[in-house]
Motif scaffolding. Structure first.
Motif, PDB file in Angstrom:
ATOM      1  N   TRP A 266       0.861  -1.185   0.000  1.00  0.00           N
ATOM      2  CA  TRP A 266       0.000   0.000   0.000  1.00  0.00           C
ATOM      3  C   TRP A 266       0.893   1.229   0.000  1.00  0.00           C
ATOM      4  CZ3 TRP A 266       1.028  -2.454   4.649  1.00  0.00           C
ATOM      5  CH2 TRP A 266       1.388  -1.669   5.726  1.00  0.00           C
ATOM      6  N   CYS A 267       0.306   2.399  -0.246  1.00  0.00           N
ATOM      7  CA  CYS A 267       1.068   3.634  -0.386  1.00  0.00           C
ATOM      8  C   CYS A 267       0.695   4.630   0.699  1.00  0.00           C
ATOM      9  CB  CYS A 267       0.816   4.286  -1.748  1.00  0.00           C
ATOM     10  SG  CYS A 267       1.424   3.322  -3.128  1.00  0.00           S
ATOM     11  N   ALA A 284      -0.037   4.343  -6.332  1.00  0.00           N
ATOM     12  CA  ALA A 284      -0.988   3.340  -5.854  1.00  0.00           C
ATOM     13  C   ALA A 284      -1.803   2.720  -6.979  1.00  0.00           C
ATOM     14  CB  ALA A 284      -1.927   3.966  -4.820  1.00  0.00           C
ATOM     15  N   CYS A 289      -0.452  -2.885  -5.605  1.00  0.00           N
ATOM     16  CA  CYS A 289      -0.970  -2.125  -4.452  1.00  0.00           C
ATOM     17  C   CYS A 289      -2.353  -2.651  -4.099  1.00  0.00           C
ATOM     18  CB  CYS A 289      -0.990  -0.639  -4.763  1.00  0.00           C
ATOM     19  SG  CYS A 289       0.653   0.063  -4.990  1.00  0.00           S
ATOM     20  N   SER A 293      -4.709   2.502   0.676  1.00  0.00           N
ATOM     21  CA  SER A 293      -3.562   3.393   0.786  1.00  0.00           C
ATOM     22  C   SER A 293      -3.884   4.639   1.605  1.00  0.00           C
ATOM     23  CB  SER A 293      -3.076   3.805  -0.609  1.00  0.00           C
ATOM     24  OG  SER A 293      -2.488   2.706  -1.286  1.00  0.00           O
TER      25      SER A 293
END
Length: 347
Positions: A266-267, A284, A289, A293
């Motif tokens: 995840w971002c 993302a 991903c 996020s």
């Protein structure tokens, strides 16, 4: 690619003289195209790097793609380098009429978002705070925890929301002592998706990962650390922090390696003016991903991007019809907030 002829950087805070602050970088090419970057300004070194090394190096630099700027990492720390590199990706995308998400290899049209809740002074208001995020459509909540503030807040939230996807972030505050390892194993009993950054050192993550069901996400600052974590089985998830990794190019490489290893990704966004978060939205959109996020945390103040970067029902759209980061940036308003600025140009 048109030569960069001007480098400008601005030290900006939402409220003058108060944190949080951001370093904003504006690069101008010889044809007038402009690109913006942002990184949270957490220490004086980031600004010094921009002023003494990165800023003077950019005007007149010969480059074709943002990947060609990898050598800038030797001139400054990751946060300063990230602000410059995000601006370069934005500039390149605008010059070539390509969205940064596409240029990076993104495949998603939207990104599911999650919320982060810092350590609170009291337990009483925690369920209502979580409820506010759930009501806005967030499907995952990350609780920041520390030794002594971990089991009880998690118990309270899980009791109130049995089905909520929960993560915890230890901010490297735990050690590999038996007491701390037992505490983290107890937290895992509450059905966590991930345990983020429990330790400062990498080795204890491997010990913890063997004893918990949740994916452990070590604090990764470079590709060598990620390769070591993968080889040691020291985790199963990666939090991509663009500023921590020094820019989008390295972050994309980290995504590719984690994705190939079967890790979830995840971002996280950086900065408070939306530019850093817009870069994280583009990142993302990459196929690996898979977890919500952290890119739309509310910080207050007006919007400086058009269209605004907002989540609707816990989802933020990836801008795929506009070049660069996909937003018009209100530079004049941001500049008026600056408490310090830098300017370097070709002669």
């Amino acid at each position: 690619m048109p030569t960069i002829v001007e480098f400008r950087a601005y030290r900006v805070a939402l409220h003058r003289g108060r944190r949080p602050e951001s370093a904003l970088v504006c690069l101008t090419a010889e044809d007038g195209t402009v690109g913006w970057g942002e990184s949270a300004l957490l220490d004086g070194e980031t600004w010094n790097d921009l002023a003494r090394r990165l800023g003077p190096a950019l005007p007149g630099l010969d480059w074709e793609r943002p990947e060609d700027l990898g050598g800038l990492a030797a001139l400054g720390g990751p946060r300063a380098t990230a602000a410059v590199e995000i601006a370069a990706w934005d500039l390149w995308g605008r010059a070539h009429q390509v969205p940064v998400a596409h240029a990076l290899g993104g495949t998603r049209t939207s990104v599911v978002t999650g919320a982060r809740i810092p350590c609170q002074q009291h337990l009483d208001g925690l369920p209502s705070l979580v409820n506010r995020y759930i009501g806005s459509g967030q499907t995952r909540v990350t609780l920041e925890v520390r030794p002594g503030w971990d089991v009880e807040p998690l118990r309270v939230v899980r009791q109130a929301y049995p089905a909520l996807a929960l993560q915890i972030d230890g901010a490297c505050s735990y050690t590999d002592s038996p007491e701390h390892l037992t505490a983290l194993e107890t937290l895992d009993d509450y059905g966590l998706v991930a345990i983020e950054r429990p330790f400062a050192e990498l080795a204890p993550h491997a010990v913890l990962q063997r004893s918990v069901h949740a994916a452990v996400a070590p604090d990764i600052g470079d590709l060598d650390a990620l390769d070591a974590a993968i080889s040691m089985d020291a985790g199963r998830a990666l939090s991509l922090r663009v500023s921590r990794l020094g820019g989008l190019t390295t972050a994309r490489s980290a995504h590719d390696r984690a994705y190939a290893a079967g890790w979830d990704v995840w971002c996280g966004g950086s900065g408070v003016f939306g530019i850093g978060k817009a870069a994280s939205v583009a990142l993302a959109s990459l196929p690996g991903c898979t977890l919500p996020s952290d890119i739309t945390e509310f910080v207050g103040g007006p919007e400086y991007l058009t269209p605004p970067l907002r989540a609707h029902g816990g989802v933020v759209a990836v801008p795929l019809t506009q070049p660069g980061l996909g937003h018009d940036i209100d530079g004049p308003r941001l500049i008026r907030l600056a408490t310090d600025q830098l300017h370097f140009a070709t002669r």
